[in-house]
Design an enzyme around this catalytic site. Structure first.
Site, PDB file in Angstrom:
ATOM      1  N   THR A  54      34.221  20.148  -3.715  1.00 48.43           N
ATOM      2  CA  THR A  54      35.369  20.256  -4.509  1.00 48.43           C
ATOM      3  C   THR A  54      36.572  19.512  -4.540  1.00 48.43           C
ATOM      4  OG1 THR A  54      34.450  22.542  -4.969  1.00 48.43           O
ATOM      5  CG2 THR A  54      36.838  22.204  -5.389  1.00 48.43           C
ATOM      6  N   THR A 130      33.245  22.870   0.598  1.00 49.57           N
ATOM      7  CA  THR A 130      33.747  23.904   1.645  1.00 49.57           C
ATOM      8  C   THR A 130      32.683  25.037   1.589  1.00 49.57           C
ATOM      9  OG1 THR A 130      34.567  25.429  -0.051  1.00 49.57           O
ATOM     10  CG2 THR A 130      36.322  23.664   0.991  1.00 49.57           C
ATOM     11  N   ASP A 131      31.622  25.300   0.722  1.00 47.17           N
ATOM     12  CA  ASP A 131      30.907  26.309   1.133  1.00 47.17           C
ATOM     13  C   ASP A 131      30.057  26.287   2.314  1.00 47.17           C
ATOM     14  OD1 ASP A 131      31.437  27.258  -1.651  1.00 47.17           O
ATOM     15  OD2 ASP A 131      29.680  26.822  -2.600  1.00 47.17           O
TER      16      ASP A 131
HETATM   17  N1  DAS Z   1      31.764  22.662  -4.583  1.00 51.25           N
HETATM   18  C1  DAS Z   1      31.437  23.583  -3.361  1.00 51.25           C
HETATM   19  C2  DAS Z   1      30.850  22.905  -2.279  1.00 51.25           C
HETATM   20  O1  DAS Z   1      30.601  21.782  -2.373  1.00 51.25           O
HETATM   21  C3  DAS Z   1      32.783  24.255  -3.032  1.00 51.25           C
HETATM   22  C4  DAS Z   1      33.831  23.575  -2.416  1.00 51.25           C
HETATM   23  O2  DAS Z   1      33.783  22.414  -2.034  1.00 51.25           O
HETATM   24  O3  DAS Z   1      34.715  23.958  -2.226  1.00 51.25           O
HETATM   25  O4  DAS Z   1      30.618  23.479  -1.337  1.00 51.25           O
END
Ligand code: DAS
Length: 364
Positions: A54, A130-131
């Protein structure tokens, strides 16, 4: 969609675009203002390795999101120049769920090679979705050797969002790497003004900027003037990846009432060399699933007992039960996704449950 809803959506999109045009430069201005010093030629050198997520996305909520490169991400953080001499590497540009164990091997080796080739580097920042950030961060923690730190960061809000956190997180991540007090601490996660150990950091909320927590508490704070660490550095030796061409298959099984072990049997049939169980409480599982796990152990699969509770610990020790059947290895206080990574690496050294238990002990 009604006309009313469509008109409201168009108005919202217009407002958001106007705000973005203002906010991205403003994010840089705010950071510049707090830096205040002219760039010094002996600022530490920091490599930023970008993988996507993200932090490198726009239009995120439209269902039609676009990716931006690390060069464009950095445009929102001009103050970085006063903190470090930054160089960049676009390793990938994917959502974190597309990062595979094969990519972990490549990423870890690439970072190790950069550190070896560039002795002037203070360390490395990795930008990541972040996931699954916590998984890549722990893999790097376990495999990048030496005192120079790696910091993994990302953003909960897209690069064109309102109140975006990506530039601040990236700025803080570079500050942490550039700080000599970060040496010897392995891989860390920097998000939302905090430094967390990669071993313990976990994403505990779907959307909020304070989504990352640690079951052992933070390692430190990223204050405006300085990085404050709460304890001395400590970490076990890194795994040696030379000779590792592929990581063994290790799966996670989530326990629930009535689980009959069909998932366990299927994973063994699919070739799992290890299984981590997200058991209830201190690793308890229903009787039929317990029998399936015993069958798996008897076939040479190493089973690690973890917990679905999200905190607390399970004793690591292994051995034999009174009826002679082999016990599983306990995950300690690693969450199941971290325990899986440690088990994958442990299995590159031994598939003996007692040896795996010793490795898990070293990582408590
Ligand atoms: N887009 C998601 C990821 O790639 C979520 C994020 O990055 O916050 O994990």
């Amino acid at each position: 969609m009604t006309c009313h809803t469509a008109a409201r959506d168009r108005t919202f999109a217009l407002m958001r675009n106007l705000l973005l045009t203002c906010l991205i430069p403003l994010a840089g201005v705010a950071a510049t203002a707090s830096a205040q010093q002219a760039p010094s030629p002996d600022r530490p050198a920091v490599l930023i390795v970008a993988t996507g997520g993200t932090i490198a996305s726009t239009n995120y909520y439209s269902g039609n999101s676009a990716k931006i490169g690390i060069g464009q991400v950095l445009e929102a953080v001009p103050a970085l120049d006063s903190v470090a001499r930054v160089s960049t590497q676009q390793f990938a540009n994917v959502a974190s769920t597309q990062v595979s164990p094969a990519m972990w091997l490549d990423l870890s080796r690439s970072i190790t090679d950069s550190l070896r080739a560039r002795p002037e580097l203070a360390g490395v920042v990795v930008t990541h979705g972040t996931d699954a950030l916590e998984e890549t961060a722990y893999f790097l923690d376990l495999t990048v050797a030496g005192p120079r730190p790696v910091v993994v960061t990302g953003a909960m809000r897209p690069a064109d969002g309102i109140g975006i956190d990506g530039p601040a997180n990236l700025y803080d991540a570079v500050r942490v790497v550039a700080d000599s007090a970060s040496r010897g601490r392995g891989t860390m996660v920097v998000m939302n003004d905090q430094v967390l150990a990669a071993r313990d950091a976990t994403k505990a909320n779907t959307t909020r900027p304070d989504a990352f927590v640690s079951n052992r508490g933070p390692l430190g704070n990223v204050d405006p003037e300085r990085i404050v660490f709460f304890s001395a550095p400590q970490r076990p030796p890194a795994f040696d990846l030379s000779g590792v061409t592929e990581l063994p298959r290790v799966d996670i099984v989530y326990t629930y009432l009535g689980a009959d072990g069909a998932a366990v049997d299927a994973l063994v049939a699919a070739g799992a060399k290890g299984i981590v169980v997200a058991g209830s409480g201190r690793g308890a599982v229903p009787p039929l699933e317990s029998r399936a796990l015993r069958r798996a152990v008897e076939q040479g699969v190493v089973v690690v007992s973890g917990s679905r509770t999200g905190s607390g610990s399970i004793p690591v020790g292994t051995g034999r039960t009174n009826d002679g059947s082999p016990r599983t290895v306990g995950a300690g206080d690693l969450n199941v996704q971290k325990a899986r990574i440690l088990l994958m690496l442990a299995l590159t050294q031994s598939s003996d449950p007692a040896a795996v238990a010793r490795i898990f002990s070293q990582h408590q």
